[in-house]
Design a protein around this motif. Structure first.
Motif, PDB file in Angstrom:
ATOM      1  N   ILE A   1       0.870  -1.179   0.000  1.00  0.00           N
ATOM      2  CA  ILE A   1       0.000   0.000   0.000  1.00  0.00           C
ATOM      3  C   ILE A   1       0.904   1.226   0.000  1.00  0.00           C
ATOM      4  N   PHE A   2       0.656   2.122  -0.947  1.00  0.00           N
ATOM      5  CA  PHE A   2       1.448   3.343  -1.043  1.00  0.00           C
ATOM      6  C   PHE A   2       0.524   4.535  -1.212  1.00  0.00           C
ATOM      7  N   SER A   3       0.964   5.676  -0.712  1.00  0.00           N
ATOM      8  CA  SER A   3       0.238   6.924  -0.986  1.00  0.00           C
ATOM      9  C   SER A   3       1.233   7.930  -1.537  1.00  0.00           C
ATOM     10  N   TYR A   4       0.752   8.711  -2.474  1.00  0.00           N
ATOM     11  CA  TYR A   4       1.594   9.663  -3.202  1.00  0.00           C
ATOM     12  C   TYR A   4       0.908  11.019  -3.283  1.00  0.00           C
ATOM     13  N   LEU A   5       1.718  12.051  -3.455  1.00  0.00           N
ATOM     14  CA  LEU A   5       1.228  13.358  -3.890  1.00  0.00           C
ATOM     15  C   LEU A   5       1.553  13.440  -5.373  1.00  0.00           C
ATOM     16  N   ALA A   6       0.535  13.588  -6.181  1.00  0.00           N
ATOM     17  CA  ALA A   6       0.696  13.647  -7.632  1.00  0.00           C
ATOM     18  C   ALA A   6       0.454  15.073  -8.108  1.00  0.00           C
ATOM     19  N   MET A   7       1.419  15.598  -8.831  1.00  0.00           N
ATOM     20  CA  MET A   7       1.308  16.952  -9.374  1.00  0.00           C
ATOM     21  C   MET A   7       1.018  16.850 -10.870  1.00  0.00           C
TER      22      MET A   7
ATOM     23  N   SER B   1      -7.483   7.297 -12.205  1.00  0.00           N
ATOM     24  CA  SER B   1      -8.670   6.533 -11.816  1.00  0.00           C
ATOM     25  C   SER B   1      -8.895   5.333 -12.721  1.00  0.00           C
ATOM     26  N   ALA B   2      -8.439   5.432 -13.956  1.00  0.00           N
ATOM     27  CA  ALA B   2      -8.603   4.333 -14.910  1.00  0.00           C
ATOM     28  C   ALA B   2      -7.668   3.160 -14.618  1.00  0.00           C
ATOM     29  N   LEU B   3      -6.641   3.399 -13.825  1.00  0.00           N
ATOM     30  CA  LEU B   3      -5.696   2.330 -13.487  1.00  0.00           C
ATOM     31  C   LEU B   3      -6.250   1.472 -12.353  1.00  0.00           C
ATOM     32  N   GLU B   4      -6.131   0.171 -12.508  1.00  0.00           N
ATOM     33  CA  GLU B   4      -6.582  -0.749 -11.475  1.00  0.00           C
ATOM     34  C   GLU B   4      -5.706  -0.595 -10.234  1.00  0.00           C
ATOM     35  N   TYR B   5      -6.274  -0.790  -9.066  1.00  0.00           N
ATOM     36  CA  TYR B   5      -5.611  -0.721  -7.758  1.00  0.00           C
ATOM     37  C   TYR B   5      -5.314   0.713  -7.311  1.00  0.00           C
ATOM     38  N   CYS B   6      -5.925   1.710  -7.957  1.00  0.00           N
ATOM     39  CA  CYS B   6      -5.667   3.109  -7.616  1.00  0.00           C
ATOM     40  C   CYS B   6      -6.939   3.788  -7.116  1.00  0.00           C
ATOM     41  N   GLN B   7      -6.776   4.608  -6.075  1.00  0.00           N
ATOM     42  CA  GLN B   7      -7.832   5.496  -5.603  1.00  0.00           C
ATOM     43  C   GLN B   7      -7.288   6.912  -5.678  1.00  0.00           C
ATOM     44  N   VAL B   8      -8.097   7.822  -6.191  1.00  0.00           N
ATOM     45  CA  VAL B   8      -7.667   9.196  -6.438  1.00  0.00           C
ATOM     46  C   VAL B   8      -8.498  10.143  -5.580  1.00  0.00           C
ATOM     47  N   PHE B   9      -7.796  11.081  -4.916  1.00  0.00           N
ATOM     48  CA  PHE B   9      -8.432  12.073  -4.068  1.00  0.00           C
ATOM     49  C   PHE B   9      -7.895  13.451  -4.459  1.00  0.00           C
ATOM     50  N   PRO B  10      -8.612  14.175  -5.334  1.00  0.00           N
ATOM     51  CA  PRO B  10      -8.134  15.505  -5.737  1.00  0.00           C
ATOM     52  C   PRO B  10      -8.342  16.531  -4.626  1.00  0.00           C
TER      53      PRO B  10
ATOM     54  N   VAL C   1      -4.017  13.330  -4.338  1.00  0.00           N
ATOM     55  CA  VAL C   1      -3.505  12.250  -3.503  1.00  0.00           C
ATOM     56  C   VAL C   1      -3.877  10.943  -4.199  1.00  0.00           C
ATOM     57  N   LEU C   2      -2.874  10.104  -4.394  1.00  0.00           N
ATOM     58  CA  LEU C   2      -3.068   8.808  -5.023  1.00  0.00           C
ATOM     59  C   LEU C   2      -2.729   7.731  -4.006  1.00  0.00           C
ATOM     60  N   VAL C   3      -3.647   6.794  -3.808  1.00  0.00           N
ATOM     61  CA  VAL C   3      -3.415   5.659  -2.917  1.00  0.00           C
ATOM     62  C   VAL C   3      -3.499   4.397  -3.765  1.00  0.00           C
ATOM     63  N   THR C   4      -2.461   3.572  -3.673  1.00  0.00           N
ATOM     64  CA  THR C   4      -2.453   2.310  -4.409  1.00  0.00           C
ATOM     65  C   THR C   4      -2.438   1.150  -3.415  1.00  0.00           C
ATOM     66  N   ASP C   5      -3.136   0.093  -3.779  1.00  0.00           N
ATOM     67  CA  ASP C   5      -3.222  -1.103  -2.933  1.00  0.00           C
ATOM     68  C   ASP C   5      -3.216  -2.303  -3.867  1.00  0.00           C
ATOM     69  N   THR C   6      -2.065  -2.938  -3.994  1.00  0.00           N
ATOM     70  CA  THR C   6      -1.921  -4.069  -4.900  1.00  0.00           C
ATOM     71  C   THR C   6      -1.802  -5.373  -4.117  1.00  0.00           C
ATOM     72  N   PRO C   7      -2.198  -6.498  -4.722  1.00  0.00           N
ATOM     73  CA  PRO C   7      -2.171  -7.765  -3.989  1.00  0.00           C
ATOM     74  C   PRO C   7      -0.785  -8.378  -3.809  1.00  0.00           C
ATOM     75  N   ASP C   8       0.172  -8.008  -4.684  1.00  0.00           N
ATOM     76  CA  ASP C   8       1.510  -8.604  -4.552  1.00  0.00           C
ATOM     77  C   ASP C   8       2.563  -7.738  -5.245  1.00  0.00           C
ATOM     78  N   GLU C   9       3.819  -8.125  -5.083  1.00  0.00           N
ATOM     79  CA  GLU C   9       4.944  -7.348  -5.612  1.00  0.00           C
ATOM     80  C   GLU C   9       4.959  -7.299  -7.139  1.00  0.00           C
ATOM     81  N   THR C  10       4.572  -8.379  -7.775  1.00  0.00           N
ATOM     82  CA  THR C  10       4.574  -8.424  -9.240  1.00  0.00           C
ATOM     83  C   THR C  10       3.610  -7.399  -9.810  1.00  0.00           C
ATOM     84  N   ILE C  11       2.414  -7.356  -9.281  1.00  0.00           N
ATOM     85  CA  ILE C  11       1.422  -6.379  -9.747  1.00  0.00           C
ATOM     86  C   ILE C  11       1.857  -4.967  -9.376  1.00  0.00           C
ATOM     87  N   GLU C  12       2.490  -4.804  -8.221  1.00  0.00           N
ATOM     88  CA  GLU C  12       2.998  -3.479  -7.825  1.00  0.00           C
ATOM     89  C   GLU C  12       4.013  -2.965  -8.837  1.00  0.00           C
TER      90      GLU C  12
END
Length: 77
Positions: free
Chosen positions: A3-9, A23-32, A40-51
């Motif tokens: 699980i990662f969170s980012y500031l996206a400019m 938002s179109a990318l799987e495993y991503c939640q976007v909070f403008p 703010v982008l939060v990603t939550d992937t099931p494993d390292e390969t998908i990450e």
């Protein structure tokens, strides 16, 4: 489960496009932000390969100017 969170400019004037692309990318939640040109982008992937695959996809987002990691957590079994 990484699980990662980012500031996206966004690139100049591309905040809405950035939100749509992320938002179109799987495993991503976007909070403008309501009052700033930042997302703010939060990603939550099931494993390292998908990450790793998601990280590659994030590098191709054209409306993204910069992406700064704010928090990261990877639960190892």
């Amino acid at each position: 489960m990484p699980i990662f969170s980012y500031l996206a400019m966004p690139r100049n004037g591309a905040k809405d496009a950035l939100c749509a692309e992320l938002s179109a990318l799987e495993y991503c939640q976007v909070f403008p932000a309501e009052n700033q040109e930042v997302v703010v982008l939060v990603t939550d992937t099931p494993d390292e390969t998908i990450e790793r695959s998601l990280q590659s996809a994030l590098k191709t987002v054209e409306s993204l100017q910069s992406l700064s990691l704010a928090f990261g957590y990877d639960e190892k079994e």
